[in-house]
Design a protein around this motif. Structure first.
Motif, mmCIF file in Angstrom:
data_model
loop_
_atom_site.group_PDB
_atom_site.id
_atom_site.type_symbol
_atom_site.label_atom_id
_atom_site.label_comp_id
_atom_site.label_asym_id
_atom_site.label_seq_id
_atom_site.Cartn_x
_atom_site.Cartn_y
_atom_site.Cartn_z
ATOM 1 N N LEU A 185 -65.434 -42.911 67.707
ATOM 2 C CA LEU A 185 -64.816 -44.233 67.860
ATOM 3 C C LEU A 185 -63.303 -44.147 68.067
ATOM 4 O O LEU A 185 -62.684 -45.094 68.520
ATOM 5 N N SER A 186 -62.729 -42.995 67.710
ATOM 6 C CA SER A 186 -61.269 -42.851 67.805
ATOM 7 C C SER A 186 -60.809 -42.683 69.251
ATOM 8 O O SER A 186 -59.625 -42.756 69.549
ATOM 9 N N ARG A 187 -61.744 -42.470 70.168
ATOM 10 C CA ARG A 187 -61.424 -42.252 71.581
ATOM 11 C C ARG A 187 -60.462 -41.084 71.787
ATOM 12 O O ARG A 187 -59.573 -41.122 72.644
ATOM 13 N N GLU A 188 -60.625 -40.040 70.974
ATOM 14 C CA GLU A 188 -59.831 -38.820 71.163
ATOM 15 C C GLU A 188 -60.777 -37.694 71.553
ATOM 16 O O GLU A 188 -61.961 -37.738 71.243
ATOM 17 N N ASP A 189 -60.210 -36.667 72.197
ATOM 18 C CA ASP A 189 -61.003 -35.481 72.497
ATOM 19 C C ASP A 189 -61.219 -34.682 71.217
ATOM 20 O O ASP A 189 -60.307 -34.563 70.403
ATOM 21 N N PHE A 190 -62.404 -34.141 71.044
ATOM 22 C CA PHE A 190 -62.661 -33.215 69.936
ATOM 23 C C PHE A 190 -63.899 -32.380 70.270
ATOM 24 O O PHE A 190 -64.526 -32.588 71.311
ATOM 25 N N ALA A 191 -64.184 -31.418 69.405
ATOM 26 C CA ALA A 191 -65.380 -30.604 69.620
ATOM 27 C C ALA A 191 -66.123 -30.467 68.298
ATOM 28 O O ALA A 191 -65.541 -30.653 67.228
ATOM 29 N N VAL A 192 -67.401 -30.164 68.383
ATOM 30 C CA VAL A 192 -68.178 -29.861 67.182
ATOM 31 C C VAL A 192 -68.594 -28.392 67.266
ATOM 32 O O VAL A 192 -69.115 -27.942 68.288
ATOM 33 N N LEU A 193 -68.295 -27.646 66.209
ATOM 34 C CA LEU A 193 -68.655 -26.230 66.147
ATOM 35 C C LEU A 193 -69.877 -26.077 65.255
ATOM 36 O O LEU A 193 -69.961 -26.720 64.211
ATOM 37 N N THR A 194 -70.806 -25.234 65.670
ATOM 38 C CA THR A 194 -71.969 -24.936 64.824
ATOM 39 C C THR A 194 -72.128 -23.423 64.746
ATOM 40 O O THR A 194 -72.095 -22.744 65.778
ATOM 41 N N ASN A 195 -72.248 -22.921 63.530
ATOM 42 C CA ASN A 195 -72.565 -21.514 63.360
ATOM 43 C C ASN A 195 -74.093 -21.389 63.381
ATOM 44 O O ASN A 195 -74.771 -21.866 62.483
ATOM 45 N N LEU A 196 -74.593 -20.754 64.423
ATOM 46 C CA LEU A 196 -76.045 -20.722 64.629
ATOM 47 C C LEU A 196 -76.770 -19.792 63.656
ATOM 48 O O LEU A 196 -77.987 -19.825 63.562
ATOM 49 N N SER A 197 -75.992 -18.984 62.911
ATOM 50 C CA SER A 197 -76.676 -18.129 61.937
ATOM 51 C C SER A 197 -76.715 -18.758 60.546
ATOM 52 O O SER A 197 -77.353 -18.231 59.638
ATOM 53 N N THR A 198 -76.029 -19.909 60.393
ATOM 54 C CA THR A 198 -76.074 -20.596 59.090
ATOM 55 C C THR A 198 -76.379 -22.093 59.219
ATOM 56 O O THR A 198 -76.671 -22.756 58.231
ATOM 57 N N SER A 199 -76.231 -22.634 60.427
ATOM 58 C CA SER A 199 -76.348 -24.055 60.765
ATOM 59 C C SER A 199 -75.218 -24.900 60.166
ATOM 60 O O SER A 199 -75.276 -26.135 60.201
ATOM 61 N N LYS A 200 -74.169 -24.247 59.662
ATOM 62 C CA LYS A 200 -72.998 -25.003 59.180
ATOM 63 C C LYS A 200 -72.199 -25.477 60.395
ATOM 64 O O LYS A 200 -72.060 -24.752 61.377
ATOM 65 N N SER A 201 -71.676 -26.709 60.296
ATOM 66 C CA SER A 201 -70.886 -27.189 61.429
ATOM 67 C C SER A 201 -69.619 -27.895 60.959
ATOM 68 O O SER A 201 -69.523 -28.305 59.800
ATOM 69 N N GLN A 202 -68.671 -27.998 61.863
ATOM 70 C CA GLN A 202 -67.435 -28.723 61.554
ATOM 71 C C GLN A 202 -66.872 -29.340 62.824
ATOM 72 O O GLN A 202 -67.169 -28.907 63.936
#
Lengths: 108, 232
Positions: free
Chosen positions: B14-31
């Motif tokens: 909703l902030s209308r800013e660019d960003f990315a989502v990272l996922t560690n595929l060996s743990t499924s943790k994301s940020q």
């Protein structure tokens, strides 16, 4: 490129808010021709209801079943690879001749 | 993925800013990741690679790692002048793409909420309304009133501020007259030619939804060119 106008994650959130178990499937790799881009998503609940798409209908059934297993056995994530040689992919018909990897995970 | 991360992504969109989502595929943790955000333990060893993909807006599993990155790009802004019937069809079609739409029309009887639900409407003359928006060359303008006193100020503004797409509805004759006025206003031939007028790609349709579709096809085509160039 993920388009913020896509509302699949919003739908996942509303399912979670109604106390449903939700699994998320994301296309993470593609080779050759593939109708869905990297980042395409699908969500599945325990009843097998789903929204979104990870291929042109080729592997959806398979992905849904994998997600149902994931939730049933309470596994947090799994990587599934589909190729044209893959027996599963053949049976559900990966007609495009491409290959793709899908990451499935529970949201909790 | 944790529910908190999911909620954070929804909020960030909703902030209308660019960003990315990272996922560690060996743990499924994301940020969530953007240029200001620090990497958590899960990802800090791959800072250079992540920045590299992020800056190129590249999606996928980063080579030689188990890190998946998915970029969310801020929507392209589309300003529509004229809350006319075509605008309603346009909005319906534009919903399927990554566009943020604002409608400007000084005529109150057109801009009722009943006709335009959940759309940003500015009920003022274009020059006044546009002053209030922080525009950039990532903006598109579509003029639909074919009334010079409403459309022209917006066209002037968009040309001066180098909008990547400018389209003006109206017949060939209307457009000829429009070009004359813009020339008199001091715009050169190249600038005037950059306006898509009569607006839309040609496929022989004359009905309102067909005109809307022809406009969207042209806008999407120009947007794809813009995004391709920005990646180079």
């Amino acid at each position: 490129m993920e388009k913020p106008s896509e509302t699949i994650l919003e739908s996942a959130n509303s399912w979670i808010e109604t106390q449903q178990k939700v699994a998320l499937a994301t296309v993470i790799k593609t080779w050759g021709s593939s109708p869905c881009q990297i980042g395409s998503k699908m969500i599945i609940n325990e009843k097998g209801d789903f929204l979104g798409s990870v291929s042109g209908g080729c592997v959806e059934t398979n992905v849904i079943n994998e997600c149902l297993e994931l939730m049933k056995n309470n596994i947090s994530f799994k990587k599934i690879h589909f190729t044209i040689q893959d027996e599963n992919a053949w049976s559900v018909g990966l007609a495009c001749g491409g290959e793709l990897t899908i990451f499935i995970e529970q949201i909790n | 993925m944790k529910t908190e991360v999911l909620k954070e992504i929804i909020k960030k969109k909703l902030s209308r800013e660019d960003f990315a989502v990272l996922t560690n595929l060996s743990t499924s943790k994301s940020q969530i990741f953007d240029s200001k955000k620090l990497l958590s333990k899960e990802f800090e060893n791959y800072e250079n690679e992540i920045n590299n993909y992020y800056n190129l807006k590249k999606n996928g599993v980063i080579d030689g790692t188990e890190i998946f990155i998915l970029n969310y790009i801020s929507p392209i802004e589309v300003i529509i002048i004229g809350a006319v019937h075509i605008a309603q069809y346009l909005i319906d079609l534009l919903k399927n793409f990554n566009f943020a739409v604002t409608i400007i029309d000084p005529r109150k009887y057109f801009t009722t909420e009943q006709r335009f639900k959940n759309i940003k409407i500015i009920n003022e003359w274009p020059n006044k309304a546009l002053e209030k928006i922080e525009t950039s060359s990532n903006f598109a303008l579509i003029t639909l009133t074919h009334d010079p006193k409403i459309d022209d100020p917006a066209l002037n503004y968009a040309l001066k501020n180098k909008f990547f797409y400018i389209g003006a509805l109206g017949s060939k004759k209307t457009h000829e007259n429009r070009c004359k006025r813009l020339k008199e206003a001091g715009f050169n031939e190249k600038e005037i030619k950059s306006i898509h007028g009569p607006i839309g790609i040609k496929f022989g349709g004359k009905s309102t939804p067909e005109i809307a579709l022809s406009i969207v096809a042209q806008l999407v085509s120009e947007t794809n060119k813009l995004l391709l160039n920005s990646k180079k």
